[in-house]
Design an enzyme around this catalytic site. Structure first.
Site, PDB file in Angstrom:
ATOM      1  N   CYS A 103     -15.267  29.680 -24.203  1.00  0.00           N
ATOM      2  CA  CYS A 103     -14.086  30.168 -23.475  1.00  0.00           C
ATOM      3  C   CYS A 103     -13.892  29.393 -22.173  1.00  0.00           C
ATOM      4  O   CYS A 103     -14.279  28.210 -22.069  1.00  0.00           O
ATOM      5  CB  CYS A 103     -14.183  31.668 -23.227  1.00  0.00           C
ATOM      6  SG  CYS A 103     -12.576  32.419 -22.844  1.00  0.00           S
ATOM      7  N   ASP A 125     -17.146  39.216 -18.511  1.00  0.00           N
ATOM      8  CA  ASP A 125     -16.069  40.141 -18.134  1.00  0.00           C
ATOM      9  C   ASP A 125     -16.643  41.439 -17.609  1.00  0.00           C
ATOM     10  O   ASP A 125     -16.004  42.135 -16.822  1.00  0.00           O
ATOM     11  CB  ASP A 125     -15.147  40.391 -19.322  1.00  0.00           C
ATOM     12  CG  ASP A 125     -14.349  39.140 -19.659  1.00  0.00           C
ATOM     13  OD1 ASP A 125     -14.895  38.253 -20.341  1.00  0.00           O
ATOM     14  OD2 ASP A 125     -13.213  39.022 -19.183  1.00  0.00           O
TER      15      ASP A 125
END
Ligand code: RI2
Length: 331
Positions: free
Chosen positions: A134, A203
């Site tokens: 990512c 996250d």
């Protein structure tokens, strides 16, 4: 609809549609939106402005449910706002105080990434072959710093389906003069034996040290574990989820099917449903270390970080300003 709400709705949409993305960036963006509201909104007194900010916070928290930096950012400014109200401030003092709190959060967030880059770059050695998944600003800053220090390394980057954030990472690293290989997500294990260290962002970090990150992270961690490749996570302490201390779970966002399969094509495939979770959970036993601005810690130390950061909050305060169920969930 008033101009104030239009502006907020736009901010919510920017986050929901990922025009602004990355856990740290969305937290700063949401706090920035509240700061703007605190400066611009018409109100008779501080209490009324607090109510507007409270409503706005709830809207922002409904934009994306998983990145814990978002509720932690909102909680940071809203708790300061609540404390300010106790001393009956004038509207102007309240506005000023709120803007200062927002600036403090944004500054802390940026400083945390700087510190993480400093600590994380020490883990990168000359000649390393790395892998990332990512696009994490914390990881990119670590790699930029290591490169600036004169270390030479290569980075394998997974493209990160469905939205291809790996391409952003490749562009950012290439722009700094760092050599990269872009690979499909499914090739992570194929290359794992050549990799010295995997380094990803986060996250959210749960109280047991489990890390929530972009979907696919846990499969890469599993492959790294099998190959005895170091697995590092870069996460600011405001990615640590205090709600998990009181037993709450972290919502895993599930996004729309069209990100995976365009609807025209979908209509032509009978009996096919699409599932599109945006994140997954990597258990602590697959993580060698979490690089935070407070130091490089084993995942088992997550509780101590949370105690330090949120120990002064009551269970009610911990439970306030949580992310809420997504506005839209795919079937
Ligand atoms: P920084 C991203 O989520 C990725 O999962 C990335 O690893 C994480 O945020 C952390 O990013 P998305 O917004 O805070 O692309 O390190 O879904 O920038």
């Amino acid at each position: 609809m008033s101009r104030r709400l239009e502006f907020l709705d736009e901010a919510v949409e920017d986050i929901r549609l990922m025009r602004v993305r990355g856990a740290a960036a969305i937290a700063r963006y949401a706090v920035e939106a509240l700061r703007r509201l605190a400066g611009d909104a018409e109100a008779y007194n501080a209490e009324e402005l607090f109510k507007l900010l409270d409503e706005a916070s709830k809207k922002l928290l409904a934009s994306r449910p998983t990145a814990v930096s978002l509720p932690n950012g909102v909680r940071f400014v809203m708790h300061k706002a609540k404390k300010m109200l106790e001393s009956n401030p004038s509207l102007e003092d309240f506005r000023r105080g709120f803007k200062e709190a927002a600036d403090e959060f944004i500054e802390r967030s940026l400083k945390a990434v700087e510190r993480i880059a400093e600590y994380g770059s020490r883990r990168i050695e000359d000649g390393d072959i790395l892998m990332t998944h990512c696009n994490s600003s914390a990881v990119v800053e670590i790699l930029k710093k290591a490169h600036m220090e004169g270390k030479s390394f290569k980075v394998f980057i997974t493209e990160t389906r469905p939205l291809y954030q790996g391409r952003i990472t490749a562009r950012q690293l290439g722009g700094e003069g760092i050599e990269t290989y872009l690979i499909v997500d499914g090739a992570a294990r194929y290359f794992m034996n050549d990799i010295d260290k995997v380094i990803v962002g986060a996250d959210a970090v749960a109280v047991n040290g489990a890390v929530v990150n972009k979907i696919g992270t846990s499969m890469i961690a599993l492959a790294a574990h099998e190959a005895r490749t170091q697995f590092l996570v870069a996460a600011e302490t405001f990615k640590f989820s205090p709600e998990t201390i009181i037993g709450e779970l972290i919502w895993i966002e599930e996004r729309g099917s069209e990100e995976v399969l365009p609807s025209e094509e979908h209509k032509r495939i009978p009996l096919c449903r699409v599932r599109n979770p945006a994140f997954d959970v990597t258990p602590p036993e697959y993580i060698d270390a979490i690089i935070t601005e407070e130091g490089v810690i084993p995942p088992e130390a997550a509780f101590h970080i949370m105690e330090q950061m949120f120990g002064n909050l009551t269970p009610d305060e911990l439970a306030s300003y949580k992310t809420v169920k997504p506005l839209e969930e795919s079937e």
